[in-house]
Design an enzyme around this catalytic site. Structure first.
Site, PDB file in Angstrom:
ATOM      1  N   ASN A  13       8.162  -3.430  -1.742  1.00 14.31           N
ATOM      2  CA  ASN A  13       7.799  -4.717  -1.138  1.00 14.31           C
ATOM      3  C   ASN A  13       6.298  -4.873  -0.926  1.00 14.31           C
ATOM      4  O   ASN A  13       5.816  -5.988  -0.702  1.00 14.31           O
ATOM      5  CB  ASN A  13       8.544  -4.945   0.184  1.00 14.31           C
ATOM      6  CG  ASN A  13       8.393  -3.808   1.168  1.00 14.31           C
ATOM      7  OD1 ASN A  13       8.957  -2.741   0.958  1.00 14.31           O
ATOM      8  ND2 ASN A  13       7.618  -4.014   2.220  1.00 14.31           N
ATOM      9  N   LYS A  14       5.556  -3.763  -0.975  1.00 12.31           N
ATOM     10  CA  LYS A  14       4.104  -3.887  -0.768  1.00 12.31           C
ATOM     11  C   LYS A  14       3.383  -2.700  -1.393  1.00 12.31           C
ATOM     12  O   LYS A  14       4.015  -1.772  -1.909  1.00 12.31           O
ATOM     13  CB  LYS A  14       3.782  -3.972   0.724  1.00 12.31           C
ATOM     14  CG  LYS A  14       4.102  -2.706   1.510  1.00 12.31           C
ATOM     15  CD  LYS A  14       3.735  -2.876   2.986  1.00 12.31           C
ATOM     16  CE  LYS A  14       4.048  -1.617   3.769  1.00 12.31           C
ATOM     17  NZ  LYS A  14       3.783  -1.756   5.201  1.00 12.31           N
ATOM     18  N   GLY A  15       2.064  -2.737  -1.300  1.00  8.18           N
ATOM     19  CA  GLY A  15       1.247  -1.586  -1.679  1.00  8.18           C
ATOM     20  C   GLY A  15       1.427  -1.163  -3.134  1.00  8.18           C
ATOM     21  O   GLY A  15       1.582  -1.981  -4.048  1.00  8.18           O
ATOM     22  N   ASN A  89       8.957   5.821  -4.841  1.00 10.44           N
ATOM     23  CA  ASN A  89       7.624   5.525  -4.306  1.00 10.44           C
ATOM     24  C   ASN A  89       7.597   5.484  -2.781  1.00 10.44           C
ATOM     25  O   ASN A  89       6.573   5.790  -2.169  1.00 10.44           O
ATOM     26  CB  ASN A  89       7.158   4.185  -4.885  1.00 10.44           C
ATOM     27  CG  ASN A  89       5.999   3.604  -4.098  1.00 10.44           C
ATOM     28  OD1 ASN A  89       4.849   4.004  -4.262  1.00 10.44           O
ATOM     29  ND2 ASN A  89       6.292   2.663  -3.200  1.00 10.44           N
ATOM     30  N   SER A 147       1.175  13.103  -3.953  1.00  7.54           N
ATOM     31  CA  SER A 147      -0.221  12.954  -3.559  1.00  7.54           C
ATOM     32  C   SER A 147      -0.929  14.261  -3.847  1.00  7.54           C
ATOM     33  O   SER A 147      -0.331  15.346  -3.693  1.00  7.54           O
ATOM     34  CB  SER A 147      -0.331  12.646  -2.067  1.00  7.54           C
ATOM     35  OG  SER A 147      -1.680  12.760  -1.659  1.00  7.54           O
ATOM     36  N   TYR A 169       2.525  15.306   6.641  1.00 11.52           N
ATOM     37  CA  TYR A 169       2.498  14.555   5.378  1.00 11.52           C
ATOM     38  C   TYR A 169       2.201  15.439   4.156  1.00 11.52           C
ATOM     39  O   TYR A 169       2.944  15.400   3.157  1.00 11.52           O
ATOM     40  CB  TYR A 169       1.472  13.424   5.471  1.00 11.52           C
ATOM     41  CG  TYR A 169       1.334  12.634   4.184  1.00 11.52           C
ATOM     42  CD1 TYR A 169       2.383  11.859   3.716  1.00 11.52           C
ATOM     43  CD2 TYR A 169       0.158  12.684   3.439  1.00 11.52           C
ATOM     44  CE1 TYR A 169       2.270  11.139   2.530  1.00 11.52           C
ATOM     45  CE2 TYR A 169       0.028  11.966   2.264  1.00 11.52           C
ATOM     46  CZ  TYR A 169       1.086  11.202   1.805  1.00 11.52           C
ATOM     47  OH  TYR A 169       0.966  10.504   0.636  1.00 11.52           O
ATOM     48  N   LYS A 173       4.619  16.411   0.608  1.00 14.01           N
ATOM     49  CA  LYS A 173       4.353  16.146  -0.814  1.00 14.01           C
ATOM     50  C   LYS A 173       4.372  17.453  -1.621  1.00 14.01           C
ATOM     51  O   LYS A 173       4.768  17.442  -2.794  1.00 14.01           O
ATOM     52  CB  LYS A 173       3.025  15.406  -0.972  1.00 14.01           C
ATOM     53  CG  LYS A 173       3.039  13.981  -0.369  1.00 14.01           C
ATOM     54  CD  LYS A 173       4.084  13.062  -0.993  1.00 14.01           C
ATOM     55  CE  LYS A 173       3.901  11.597  -0.583  1.00 14.01           C
ATOM     56  NZ  LYS A 173       4.930  10.707  -1.143  1.00 14.01           N
ATOM     57  N   THR A 204      -4.234   0.528   1.096  1.00 12.96           N
ATOM     58  CA  THR A 204      -2.931  -0.095   1.419  1.00 12.96           C
ATOM     59  C   THR A 204      -2.741   0.011   2.933  1.00 12.96           C
ATOM     60  O   THR A 204      -3.545   0.628   3.630  1.00 12.96           O
ATOM     61  CB  THR A 204      -1.760   0.654   0.740  1.00 12.96           C
ATOM     62  OG1 THR A 204      -1.721   1.989   1.258  1.00 12.96           O
ATOM     63  CG2 THR A 204      -1.877   0.695  -0.770  1.00 12.96           C
TER      64      THR A 204
HETATM   65  P1  NAP Z   1       2.529   1.391   2.004  1.00 16.35           P
HETATM   66  O1  NAP Z   1       1.730   0.223   1.612  1.00 16.35           O
HETATM   67  O2  NAP Z   1       2.639   1.797   3.428  1.00 16.35           O
HETATM   68  O3  NAP Z   1       3.994   1.233   1.372  1.00 16.35           O
HETATM   69  C1  NAP Z   1       4.998   2.147   1.623  1.00 16.35           C
HETATM   70  C2  NAP Z   1       6.299   1.565   1.157  1.00 16.35           C
HETATM   71  O4  NAP Z   1       7.351   2.510   1.453  1.00 16.35           O
HETATM   72  C3  NAP Z   1       6.668   0.260   1.879  1.00 16.35           C
HETATM   73  O5  NAP Z   1       7.306  -0.605   0.983  1.00 16.35           O
HETATM   74  C4  NAP Z   1       7.631   0.740   2.945  1.00 16.35           C
HETATM   75  O6  NAP Z   1       8.523  -0.267   3.391  1.00 16.35           O
HETATM   76  C5  NAP Z   1       8.365   1.797   2.140  1.00 16.35           C
HETATM   77  N1  NAP Z   1       9.178   2.681   2.985  1.00 16.35           N
HETATM   78  C6  NAP Z   1       8.791   3.495   3.988  1.00 16.35           C
HETATM   79  N2  NAP Z   1       9.866   4.094   4.534  1.00 16.35           N
HETATM   80  C7  NAP Z   1      10.947   3.638   3.864  1.00 16.35           C
HETATM   81  C8  NAP Z   1      12.335   3.861   3.955  1.00 16.35           C
HETATM   82  N3  NAP Z   1      12.863   4.696   4.883  1.00 16.35           N
HETATM   83  N4  NAP Z   1      13.161   3.245   3.075  1.00 16.35           N
HETATM   84  C9  NAP Z   1      12.670   2.400   2.141  1.00 16.35           C
HETATM   85  N5  NAP Z   1      11.360   2.116   2.024  1.00 16.35           N
HETATM   86  C10 NAP Z   1      10.510   2.738   2.874  1.00 16.35           C
HETATM   87  O7  NAP Z   1       2.002   2.729   1.274  1.00 16.35           O
HETATM   88  P2  NAP Z   1       1.416   3.007  -0.198  1.00 16.35           P
HETATM   89  O8  NAP Z   1       0.010   3.443  -0.036  1.00 16.35           O
HETATM   90  O9  NAP Z   1       1.753   1.911  -1.120  1.00 16.35           O
HETATM   91  O10 NAP Z   1       2.258   4.315  -0.542  1.00 16.35           O
HETATM   92  C11 NAP Z   1       3.230   4.368  -1.556  1.00 16.35           C
HETATM   93  C12 NAP Z   1       3.417   5.833  -1.941  1.00 16.35           C
HETATM   94  O11 NAP Z   1       2.167   6.362  -2.413  1.00 16.35           O
HETATM   95  C13 NAP Z   1       3.859   6.741  -0.797  1.00 16.35           C
HETATM   96  O12 NAP Z   1       4.814   7.666  -1.261  1.00 16.35           O
HETATM   97  C14 NAP Z   1       2.569   7.466  -0.409  1.00 16.35           C
HETATM   98  O13 NAP Z   1       2.828   8.725   0.161  1.00 16.35           O
HETATM   99  C15 NAP Z   1       1.893   7.580  -1.769  1.00 16.35           C
HETATM  100  N6  NAP Z   1       0.449   7.781  -1.725  1.00 16.35           N
HETATM  101  C16 NAP Z   1      -0.370   6.828  -1.232  1.00 16.35           C
HETATM  102  C17 NAP Z   1      -1.750   7.047  -1.233  1.00 16.35           C
HETATM  103  C18 NAP Z   1      -2.729   6.019  -0.728  1.00 16.35           C
HETATM  104  O14 NAP Z   1      -3.942   6.320  -0.737  1.00 16.35           O
HETATM  105  N7  NAP Z   1      -2.311   4.840  -0.308  1.00 16.35           N
HETATM  106  C19 NAP Z   1      -2.272   8.260  -1.727  1.00 16.35           C
HETATM  107  C20 NAP Z   1      -1.392   9.207  -2.223  1.00 16.35           C
HETATM  108  C21 NAP Z   1      -0.036   8.962  -2.235  1.00 16.35           C
HETATM  109  P3  NAP Z   1       8.254  -1.125   4.757  1.00 16.35           P
HETATM  110  O15 NAP Z   1       7.341  -2.251   4.373  1.00 16.35           O
HETATM  111  O16 NAP Z   1       9.633  -1.559   5.134  1.00 16.35           O
HETATM  112  O17 NAP Z   1       7.641  -0.174   5.748  1.00 16.35           O
END
Ligand code: NAP
Length: 246
Positions: A13-15, A89, A147, A169, A173, A204
């Protein structure tokens, strides 16, 4: 005429997840937008459809067995009983201490439990529920969004700047990476390819919108791994520049 490819992206839904869905959609995939909140899910589906993506909503909380079972049934019905790409994701950092750290010496076990339930057990829950659908694909692909903070090699190298201590966290990972290898071993004599992807530091909600990379840039490696050709790599961990060491 070739069949339309079907993908499911969790936390779409986002990010980064949203951009993975958009990217796969632009490649012609029919995309299930996995999201736990109905309003956020429908908004995302609407935005994707508005840019021409064949998107459909999949109610999905990765921590809830029934929700995951229902999601598999929905895809079975709506997508002809087959799934070609699963992108795990959805992920959370868990509650952070002031200064955006998680101090292992003061770690709240409930925070650890919640992070593992989402980032690790959630992936097993969703993957195993979707496997019967994936096995019906000619070229099944699974991508676990991980990550580089899960890289023990990088975390233990004093010469590498890898950010704050994140005692819940980062190990979640590493655990996810280790699981990816076990799945790859299990799938060794099948056509299923499974890999982990690091999106880099992306602006994000997760990072408080700090980070040099856009969600679209963060989505690129996962999209590449979700669309690997037959005979492509499996059981590895990738970022834009190549392989991330375990
Ligand atoms: P984000 O914008 O916070 O998005 C996270 C997504 O996961 C949202 O859609 C959230 O839904 C969903 N989510 C969380 N808990 C959930 C659950 N129990 N069931 C279903 N959906 C759930 O974060 P992002 O940065 O896009 O992260 C996406 C992935 O990339 C994650 O696995 C994160 O660890 C990884 N990552 C991110 C970064 C970074 O720099 N951003 C770096 C390395 C890895 P809601 O909207 O309902 O909360």
């Amino acid at each position: 005429m070739s069949e339309t490819m079907i993908a499911l992206v969790t936390g779409a839904n986002k990010g980064i997840g949203y951009e993975i869905a958009a990217g796969l959609g632009s490649l012609g995939y029919r995309v299930g937008v996995g999201a736990r909140d109905a309003a956020r899910r429908e908004t995302a589906v609407g935005k994707l459809r508005a840019v021409g993506v064949d998107a459909f909503g999949v109610p999905l909380d990765v921590t809830d067995d029934q929700s995951v079972t229902d999601a598999a049934e929905l895809i079975e019905r709506l997508a002809g009983g087959r799934l070609d790409a699963l992108v795990n994701n959805a992920g959370i950092s868990g509650e952070m201490d002031p200064g955006w750290v998680q101090d292992p010496t003061a770690l709240d076990l409930e925070v650890l439990r919640t992070v593992v339930d989402t980032n690790v057990m959630g992936v097993v829950r969703v993957t195993n529920a979707m496997l019967p659908l994936l096995r019906r694909s000619a070229s099944p692909r699974i991508v676990n969004v991980s990550s580089s903070v899960g890289s023990l090699t990088r975390q233990s190298d004093p010469d590498i700047e890898i950010g704050p201590i994140m005692a819940a966290y980062a190990p979640s990972k590493s655990f996810l990476n280790a699981l990816t290898v076990q799945y790859a071993r299990q799938f060794a004599r099948t056509n299923i390819l499974i890999n982990a992807a690091c999106p880099g530091l992306v602006a994000t909600d997760f990072t408080g919108f700090h980070g040099p990379r856009t969600p679209e840039q963060g989505a690129a490696t996962a999209i590449r791994l979700a669309t690997l050709p037959d005979g492509g790599p499996t059981g590895s961990f990738f970022e834009d520049d190549g392989i991330v060491p375990w």
